[in-house]
Structure formats: C-alpha cells, structure tokens
Scaffold this motif. Structure first.
Motif, PDB file in Angstrom:
ATOM      1  N   ALA A 103       0.826  -1.213   0.000  1.00 30.47           N
ATOM      2  CA  ALA A 103       0.000   0.000   0.000  1.00 30.47           C
ATOM      3  C   ALA A 103       0.861   1.264   0.000  1.00 30.47           C
ATOM      4  O   ALA A 103       0.414   2.318  -0.446  1.00 30.47           O
ATOM      5  CB  ALA A 103      -0.932  -0.002   1.211  1.00 30.47           C
ATOM      6  N   GLU A 104       2.078   1.143   0.497  1.00 30.75           N
ATOM      7  CA  GLU A 104       2.985   2.289   0.518  1.00 30.75           C
ATOM      8  C   GLU A 104       3.800   2.396  -0.776  1.00 30.75           C
ATOM      9  O   GLU A 104       4.149   3.504  -1.203  1.00 30.75           O
ATOM     10  CB  GLU A 104       3.951   2.168   1.705  1.00 30.75           C
ATOM     11  N   ARG A 105       4.108   1.238  -1.403  1.00 30.90           N
ATOM     12  CA  ARG A 105       5.120   1.223  -2.457  1.00 30.90           C
ATOM     13  C   ARG A 105       4.625   0.800  -3.839  1.00 30.90           C
ATOM     14  O   ARG A 105       5.371   0.907  -4.812  1.00 30.90           O
ATOM     15  CB  ARG A 105       6.248   0.266  -2.056  1.00 30.90           C
ATOM     16  N   ALA A 106       3.414   0.323  -3.965  1.00 32.34           N
ATOM     17  CA  ALA A 106       2.949  -0.226  -5.247  1.00 32.34           C
ATOM     18  C   ALA A 106       3.030   0.817  -6.357  1.00 32.34           C
ATOM     19  O   ALA A 106       2.622   1.969  -6.188  1.00 32.34           O
ATOM     20  CB  ALA A 106       1.525  -0.738  -5.116  1.00 32.34           C
ATOM     21  N   THR A 107       3.539   0.375  -7.497  1.00 33.77           N
ATOM     22  CA  THR A 107       3.603   1.238  -8.676  1.00 33.77           C
ATOM     23  C   THR A 107       2.336   1.070  -9.508  1.00 33.77           C
ATOM     24  O   THR A 107       1.518   0.164  -9.258  1.00 33.77           O
ATOM     25  CB  THR A 107       4.819   0.867  -9.540  1.00 33.77           C
ATOM     26  N   ALA A 108       2.204   1.909 -10.498  1.00 29.33           N
ATOM     27  CA  ALA A 108       1.051   1.803 -11.405  1.00 29.33           C
ATOM     28  C   ALA A 108       1.049   0.442 -12.109  1.00 29.33           C
ATOM     29  O   ALA A 108      -0.019  -0.162 -12.309  1.00 29.33           O
ATOM     30  CB  ALA A 108       1.084   2.933 -12.426  1.00 29.33           C
ATOM     31  N   GLN A 109       2.229  -0.066 -12.463  1.00 26.12           N
ATOM     32  CA  GLN A 109       2.310  -1.368 -13.127  1.00 26.12           C
ATOM     33  C   GLN A 109       1.924  -2.494 -12.168  1.00 26.12           C
ATOM     34  O   GLN A 109       1.232  -3.439 -12.559  1.00 26.12           O
ATOM     35  CB  GLN A 109       3.723  -1.621 -13.663  1.00 26.12           C
ATOM     36  N   ASP A 110       2.365  -2.394 -10.909  1.00 27.84           N
ATOM     37  CA  ASP A 110       1.973  -3.392  -9.907  1.00 27.84           C
ATOM     38  C   ASP A 110       0.449  -3.472  -9.810  1.00 27.84           C
ATOM     39  O   ASP A 110      -0.146  -4.555  -9.824  1.00 27.84           O
ATOM     40  CB  ASP A 110       2.525  -3.025  -8.520  1.00 27.84           C
ATOM     41  N   ILE A 111      -0.165  -2.309  -9.692  1.00 26.52           N
ATOM     42  CA  ILE A 111      -1.627  -2.269  -9.539  1.00 26.52           C
ATOM     43  C   ILE A 111      -2.318  -2.799 -10.785  1.00 26.52           C
ATOM     44  O   ILE A 111      -3.315  -3.538 -10.695  1.00 26.52           O
ATOM     45  CB  ILE A 111      -2.070  -0.830  -9.213  1.00 26.52           C
ATOM     46  N   ALA A 112      -1.785  -2.466 -11.953  1.00 28.22           N
ATOM     47  CA  ALA A 112      -2.376  -2.971 -13.201  1.00 28.22           C
ATOM     48  C   ALA A 112      -2.319  -4.498 -13.243  1.00 28.22           C
ATOM     49  O   ALA A 112      -3.292  -5.154 -13.651  1.00 28.22           O
ATOM     50  CB  ALA A 112      -1.640  -2.380 -14.400  1.00 28.22           C
ATOM     51  N   ASP A 113      -1.202  -5.072 -12.814  1.00 28.24           N
ATOM     52  CA  ASP A 113      -1.061  -6.535 -12.811  1.00 28.24           C
ATOM     53  C   ASP A 113      -2.062  -7.182 -11.855  1.00 28.24           C
ATOM     54  O   ASP A 113      -2.663  -8.219 -12.167  1.00 28.24           O
ATOM     55  CB  ASP A 113       0.366  -6.928 -12.412  1.00 28.24           C
ATOM     56  N   ILE A 114      -2.233  -6.586 -10.682  1.00 34.43           N
ATOM     57  CA  ILE A 114      -3.173  -7.142  -9.694  1.00 34.43           C
ATOM     58  C   ILE A 114      -4.609  -6.985 -10.196  1.00 34.43           C
ATOM     59  O   ILE A 114      -5.455  -7.869  -9.993  1.00 34.43           O
ATOM     60  CB  ILE A 114      -2.982  -6.477  -8.320  1.00 34.43           C
ATOM     61  N   GLU A 115      -4.895  -5.875 -10.863  1.00 35.98           N
ATOM     62  CA  GLU A 115      -6.230  -5.662 -11.447  1.00 35.98           C
ATOM     63  C   GLU A 115      -6.535  -6.753 -12.481  1.00 35.98           C
ATOM     64  O   GLU A 115      -7.665  -7.258 -12.537  1.00 35.98           O
ATOM     65  CB  GLU A 115      -6.317  -4.287 -12.109  1.00 35.98           C
ATOM     66  N   ILE A 116      -5.551  -7.111 -13.293  1.00 36.00           N
ATOM     67  CA  ILE A 116      -5.756  -8.163 -14.297  1.00 36.00           C
ATOM     68  C   ILE A 116      -6.075  -9.487 -13.617  1.00 36.00           C
ATOM     69  O   ILE A 116      -6.970 -10.222 -14.045  1.00 36.00           O
ATOM     70  CB  ILE A 116      -4.502  -8.291 -15.192  1.00 36.00           C
ATOM     71  N   ALA A 117      -5.347  -9.782 -12.538  1.00 36.85           N
ATOM     72  CA  ALA A 117      -5.608 -11.027 -11.805  1.00 36.85           C
ATOM     73  C   ALA A 117      -7.012 -11.009 -11.210  1.00 36.85           C
ATOM     74  O   ALA A 117      -7.743 -12.011 -11.277  1.00 36.85           O
ATOM     75  CB  ALA A 117      -4.558 -11.205 -10.702  1.00 36.85           C
ATOM     76  N   PHE A 118      -7.416  -9.867 -10.652  1.00 38.79           N
ATOM     77  CA  PHE A 118      -8.763  -9.764 -10.076  1.00 38.79           C
ATOM     78  C   PHE A 118      -9.827  -9.930 -11.153  1.00 38.79           C
ATOM     79  O   PHE A 118     -10.849 -10.615 -10.935  1.00 38.79           O
ATOM     80  CB  PHE A 118      -8.939  -8.419  -9.361  1.00 38.79           C
ATOM     81  N   ALA A 119      -9.591  -9.354 -12.313  1.00 38.28           N
ATOM     82  CA  ALA A 119     -10.550  -9.492 -13.412  1.00 38.28           C
ATOM     83  C   ALA A 119     -10.690 -10.960 -13.817  1.00 38.28           C
ATOM     84  O   ALA A 119     -11.795 -11.423 -14.140  1.00 38.28           O
ATOM     85  CB  ALA A 119     -10.099  -8.653 -14.608  1.00 38.28           C
ATOM     86  N   GLY A 120      -9.584 -11.698 -13.786  1.00 37.45           N
ATOM     87  CA  GLY A 120      -9.639 -13.132 -14.095  1.00 37.45           C
ATOM     88  C   GLY A 120     -10.443 -13.900 -13.075  1.00 37.45           C
ATOM     89  O   GLY A 120     -11.207 -14.819 -13.420  1.00 37.45           O
ATOM     90  N   MET A 121     -10.282 -13.543 -11.789  1.00 32.16           N
ATOM     91  CA  MET A 121     -11.073 -14.182 -10.728  1.00 32.16           C
ATOM     92  C   MET A 121     -12.558 -13.903 -10.935  1.00 32.16           C
ATOM     93  O   MET A 121     -13.394 -14.798 -10.823  1.00 32.16           O
ATOM     94  CB  MET A 121     -10.625 -13.651  -9.363  1.00 32.16           C
ATOM     95  N   LYS A 122     -12.866 -12.646 -11.213  1.00 34.44           N
ATOM     96  CA  LYS A 122     -14.270 -12.234 -11.394  1.00 34.44           C
ATOM     97  C   LYS A 122     -14.900 -12.967 -12.586  1.00 34.44           C
ATOM     98  O   LYS A 122     -16.042 -13.453 -12.507  1.00 34.44           O
ATOM     99  CB  LYS A 122     -14.324 -10.720 -11.609  1.00 34.44           C
TER     100      LYS A 122
END
Length: 247
Positions: free
Chosen positions: A114-133
C-alpha cells in the motif's frame, strides 16, 4: 511438464520419504539396490540424492550412510516437498501451519504494498482480479488468478526477500485456495474481500489494506477448518486446479 530421468528419480525417492516408506533416521537402500529398483545409473541416483539433501530430506556423512531427516528439517518452501506432501495426504497440522504463515507474512507485505505499489503493480493485480471475477461469473480457472493476485501483492511490496518468498509460497498458497474453492459460493463471497484489499492498496492506505487482508486470510482459515471437519478429500497439487462452472 514432462520430467527427465533425474527429475523422475528425485520424485520417486522424495515421495517415498514424505509418504513414510523411509522413516526419519533410517538409512536409504544402497546405490546398487536403488539402481536396480529404479532402472537408472549410479550417476542418476547420486545426483538425485544430492537434490534431496539440498531439500533437507536426506543427510549424509562418513560411516553413517545416507539417512532420512526428520520433517522439521525439510524445506517446506520447496514446491516439490509440498507436492509430495499433497500426494501423501495433506494433514491438518500442515494446513494450520500454512494459515499461521500467511497471517504472519501477508499482512505485513500488504502494508508495504500500500505504501510502495507502482502503477504497473496495480495494473497486474487488477488483471488477476478481473480473471477471478470472470471465473466466478462465466466459469474458468479461479485458483490460478487468485494465486496471481496474492503473488502480485507480495511483489508490490518491493522487498527482495519477500518477493523471493512469493515464488516459494506459490504451492503453499495454492493449497489454501483450492480448499476454499470447494466451499459453496466460496469464490463468489471472497471477491468483495479481495476488492477491498486492492482498493486500499490503490488508495495507499496501509492500515486499511492490512485489516482487509486479515479478514480475507481468516475467512480462508474458516473455510479450511470446515473442510477438515467435514472429512472431505483434500486437493492434490499434482493435478490441474479445478475449473469453476459458469452460473
């Protein structure tokens, strides 16, 4: 993945040790017997033994032979060891150790994310969440996307040791996720909990992110305890993750 002769030999001996065929303190059979039993050369057996020593399953020394180490000495972060344990049968003790480990490592890692995540980190996690959904809504491989979500969080903390641990934790985490998916509506109910973690990371709110992931981990622990209480068969990690059916 198809393994070569060395890999198959390591698997054969590793599975035998983890399953208790060779108990702690026992001397494994001499090379000629293993060569005959496995149909491989002495060189292959020796290299396999070296691999198992590196994984903590065996120890060797002058005049004592090659002996099996107690479970406490095994490398429980080695994916092979986890898979061999899965084949032998996952124990309640193993699964509870896993949940304790998650409770220690993930909340601290998510705070850092939460302190250090970059825009790319968040984009990667968003893709994983979209796959779960998508897996929940139309069917598919939920577990693999769930694993990518959590490994993405661990990478986003940008601590080299935790990032290295995320690779080793993969097989361990998959164990937990596969059990959770056996619960009716487990994946569907966990989606908003994952979203809460991700939203807190995006908002750079460490305390909120930590609290959200603790709720997620404790929910998984409750799922595992209920599955253990039901005495249902536990998943085996040498088989593909189960696919969700579309609703």
């Amino acid at each position: 993945m198809i393994k070569n002769v060395h890999g198959n030999t390591v698997d054969h001996l590793g599975e035998a040790i983890v399953a208790g065929r060779y108990v702690a303190g026992a001397v494994i059979p001499p090379e000629p017997l293993l060569c005959e039993e496995l149909g491989v050369s002495r060189t292959v057996v020796r290299e396999a033994v070296k691999s198992l020593i590196a994984k903590g399953l065996l120890t060797t020394g002058p005049k004592v032979g090659t002996r099996v180490q107690p479970e406490s000495q095994w490398n429980w972060f080695d994916p092979d060891v986890i898979i061999w344990q899965s084949k032998a049968g996952l124990t309640p003790e193993f699964l509870r150790d896993l949940q304790d480990l998650r409770r220690v490592v993930e909340p601290a890692a998510v705070r850092l994310a939460a302190e250090r995540a970059t825009a790319q980190d968040i984009a990667d996690i968003e893709i994983a969440f979209a796959g779960m959904k998508q897996a929940v809504e139309v069917g598919g491989d939920y577990v693999t996307h769930d694993l990518r979500f959590h490994q993405g969080l661990l990478r986003a903390c940008h601590n080299r040791m935790i990032v290295q641990m995320s690779k080793a934790l993969g097989a361990l985490l998959r164990t937990s996720f596969e059990i959770s998916t056996t619960r009716k509506d487990g994946p569907r109910n966990s989606l908003p909990l994952h979203r809460a973690v991700l939203d807190a990371v995006i908002a750079h709110q460490p305390a909120k992110a930590e609290k959200a992931v603790l709720i997620l981990i404790d929910g998984a622990r409750d799922d595992i305890e209920q599955v253990l209480a039901s005495r249902r068969r536990l998943p085996r990690l040498n088989t593909p993750a189960p696919l969700l059916k579309g609703l």
